[in-house]
Write a protein that holds these residues in place. Structure first.
Motif, PDB file in Angstrom:
ATOM      1  N   THR A   1       0.852  -1.193   0.000  1.00  0.00           N
ATOM      2  CA  THR A   1       0.000   0.000   0.000  1.00  0.00           C
ATOM      3  C   THR A   1       0.886   1.239   0.000  1.00  0.00           C
ATOM      4  OG1 THR A   1      -0.129   0.183   2.392  1.00  0.00           O
ATOM      5  CG2 THR A   1      -1.824  -1.140   1.311  1.00  0.00           C
ATOM      6  N   ASN A   2       0.364   2.281  -0.597  1.00  0.00           N
ATOM      7  CA  ASN A   2       1.090   3.542  -0.659  1.00  0.00           C
ATOM      8  C   ASN A   2       0.063   4.649  -0.873  1.00  0.00           C
ATOM      9  OD1 ASN A   2       3.088   5.422  -0.802  1.00  0.00           O
ATOM     10  ND2 ASN A   2       4.051   4.623  -2.660  1.00  0.00           N
ATOM     11  N   GLU A   3       0.355   5.810  -0.330  1.00  0.00           N
ATOM     12  CA  GLU A   3      -0.602   6.910  -0.458  1.00  0.00           C
ATOM     13  C   GLU A   3       0.105   8.221  -0.689  1.00  0.00           C
ATOM     14  OE1 GLU A   3      -4.464   5.921   2.343  1.00  0.00           O
ATOM     15  OE2 GLU A   3      -3.357   7.769   2.660  1.00  0.00           O
ATOM     16  N   MET A   4      -0.547   9.098  -1.388  1.00  0.00           N
ATOM     17  CA  MET A   4      -0.035  10.458  -1.484  1.00  0.00           C
ATOM     18  C   MET A   4      -1.188  11.420  -1.644  1.00  0.00           C
ATOM     19  SD  MET A   4       0.249  12.124  -4.768  1.00  0.00           S
ATOM     20  CE  MET A   4       0.126  11.703  -6.503  1.00  0.00           C
ATOM     21  N   GLU A   5      -0.971  12.652  -1.219  1.00  0.00           N
ATOM     22  CA  GLU A   5      -2.005  13.652  -1.367  1.00  0.00           C
ATOM     23  C   GLU A   5      -1.374  14.964  -1.789  1.00  0.00           C
ATOM     24  OE1 GLU A   5      -4.584  14.094   1.998  1.00  0.00           O
ATOM     25  OE2 GLU A   5      -5.928  15.426   0.906  1.00  0.00           O
ATOM     26  N   LEU A   6      -2.007  15.600  -2.754  1.00  0.00           N
ATOM     27  CA  LEU A   6      -1.521  16.884  -3.249  1.00  0.00           C
ATOM     28  C   LEU A   6      -2.627  17.912  -3.094  1.00  0.00           C
ATOM     29  CD1 LEU A   6       0.021  15.931  -6.710  1.00  0.00           C
ATOM     30  CD2 LEU A   6       1.281  16.719  -4.716  1.00  0.00           C
TER      31      LEU A   6
ATOM     32  N   GLU B   1      -3.501  21.401 -14.363  1.00  0.00           N
ATOM     33  CA  GLU B   1      -4.107  20.207 -14.962  1.00  0.00           C
ATOM     34  C   GLU B   1      -3.000  19.258 -15.394  1.00  0.00           C
ATOM     35  OE1 GLU B   1      -7.672  23.052 -16.602  1.00  0.00           O
ATOM     36  OE2 GLU B   1      -6.277  22.207 -18.028  1.00  0.00           O
ATOM     37  N   ARG B   2      -2.004  19.832 -16.032  1.00  0.00           N
ATOM     38  CA  ARG B   2      -0.864  19.030 -16.478  1.00  0.00           C
ATOM     39  C   ARG B   2      -0.091  18.496 -15.260  1.00  0.00           C
ATOM     40  NH1 ARG B   2       4.521  19.040 -17.657  1.00  0.00           N
ATOM     41  NH2 ARG B   2       4.901  17.513 -19.287  1.00  0.00           N
ATOM     42  N   PHE B   3       0.103  19.364 -14.267  1.00  0.00           N
ATOM     43  CA  PHE B   3       0.834  18.957 -13.070  1.00  0.00           C
ATOM     44  C   PHE B   3       0.179  17.735 -12.412  1.00  0.00           C
ATOM     45  CE2 PHE B   3       1.033  19.319  -8.381  1.00  0.00           C
ATOM     46  CZ  PHE B   3       2.344  18.910  -8.222  1.00  0.00           C
ATOM     47  N   ALA B   4      -1.147  17.759 -12.307  1.00  0.00           N
ATOM     48  CA  ALA B   4      -1.870  16.651 -11.677  1.00  0.00           C
ATOM     49  C   ALA B   4      -1.702  15.354 -12.475  1.00  0.00           C
ATOM     50  CB  ALA B   4      -3.358  17.007 -11.544  1.00  0.00           C
ATOM     51  N   ARG B   5      -1.766  15.465 -13.803  1.00  0.00           N
ATOM     52  CA  ARG B   5      -1.609  14.278 -14.663  1.00  0.00           C
ATOM     53  C   ARG B   5      -0.230  13.651 -14.500  1.00  0.00           C
ATOM     54  NH1 ARG B   5      -3.721  17.735 -18.831  1.00  0.00           N
ATOM     55  NH2 ARG B   5      -1.716  17.994 -19.827  1.00  0.00           N
ATOM     56  N   VAL B   6       0.782  14.529 -14.527  1.00  0.00           N
ATOM     57  CA  VAL B   6       2.152  14.038 -14.445  1.00  0.00           C
ATOM     58  C   VAL B   6       2.410  13.415 -13.072  1.00  0.00           C
ATOM     59  CG1 VAL B   6       4.579  14.734 -14.511  1.00  0.00           C
ATOM     60  CG2 VAL B   6       2.981  15.682 -16.178  1.00  0.00           C
TER      61      VAL B   6
END
Lengths: 151, 104
Positions: free
Chosen positions: A4-9, A18-23
């Motif tokens: 399991t692994n998690e991250m939040e931005l 929009e691009r930042f989130a995709r990448v």
């Protein structure tokens, strides 16, 4: 190995993100050893959800969008959340070709793309309180053998 | 993003990623060129494009609505497999022709 692994931005609701989130989601999911197509699918779905938050949730005002990603086994889940104006009729919003902003060149295909490219899409929204889009996709479906490239 | 006008035909060389962010710029520039040059045919060149989402579909539909009034058409060229999938899934291929080159 942990499975399991998690991250939040949390980022501003400006269109450059929009691009930042995709990448970011593409980079996060590489640990699942996805195919090029799986990465493209998730990037498209995330792009749609984040664009919705920016255009419809906040109507181009700058506030915060949050994106939470979780990996559990080979299951990737992404939640994109805004605290903007919310959706009164979620069912109608999710209909293909429906858009509340036809004058702004919106195609009305955002939710359709999310549903086409992910295994599961759930939307929670309340007018005045914002919208949360939860999406899930199993990575490596139908792949019987996992090959790892040595570095 | 680059644009080329030849007589009544506008070619738009799309960026690497066509999303809401880049589609806004495309819309402004293309519409000014279409109006100024009485453009009837709009060609979307996907040569350098790797990513497109539904905002790109909206941009194509919007330009189609404009040139349709004078009997114009929209075309897509140099589409890769991913772009073709997005175009087909959206249903925009009903109003837009995809130009396929012969494989050499």
């Amino acid at each position: 190995m942990r499975d399991t692994n998690e991250m939040e931005l949390i980022f501003d609701s400006c269109s450059a993100n929009e691009r930042f989130a995709r990448v970011a989601v593409a980079a996060f999911m590489t640990q699942l050893n996805p195919t090029v197509e799986e990465v493209s699918d998730v990037k498209t779905a995330v792009s749609e959800a984040v664009t919705n938050a920016i255009i419809h949730g906040y109507e181009q005002e700058i506030h915060k969008v949050s994106m939470r990603c979780r990996i559990e086994g080979n299951l990737l889940s992404v939640t994109v959340k805004d605290t903007g104006k919310g959706i009164a009729d979620v069912k109608q919003a999710m209909m293909p070709m429906y858009t509340s902003k036809p004058e702004a060149d919106r195609s009305g295909m955002g939710f359709s793309f999310m549903e086409a490219f992910m295994d599961k899409v759930e939307v929670e929204s309340a007018p005045g309180h914002g919208t949360s889009v939860f999406m899930e996709k199993r990575i490596g479906k139908g792949r019987s053998l996992w090959t790892t490239q040595s570095l | 993003m680059e644009y080329q006008v030849q007589e009544n035909c506008l070619t738009i060389f799309l960026p690497r990623e066509v999303d809401h962010h880049s589609a806004e710029e495309l819309r402004k520039n293309a519409d000014a060129l279409i109006e100024r040059n009485h453009v009837k045919y709009v060609i979307f060149d996907f040569e350098g494009t790797e990513f497109m989402d539904s905002s790109g579909i909206g941009a194509i539909m919007g330009r189609y609505r404009l040139v349709r009034l004078i009997g114009g058409e929209v075309w897509a060229v140099h589409t890769n497999e991913r772009i073709q999938k997005i175009l087909t899934m959206s249903g925009v291929t009903k109003i837009m022709q995809i130009y396929e080159e012969e494989k050499s």
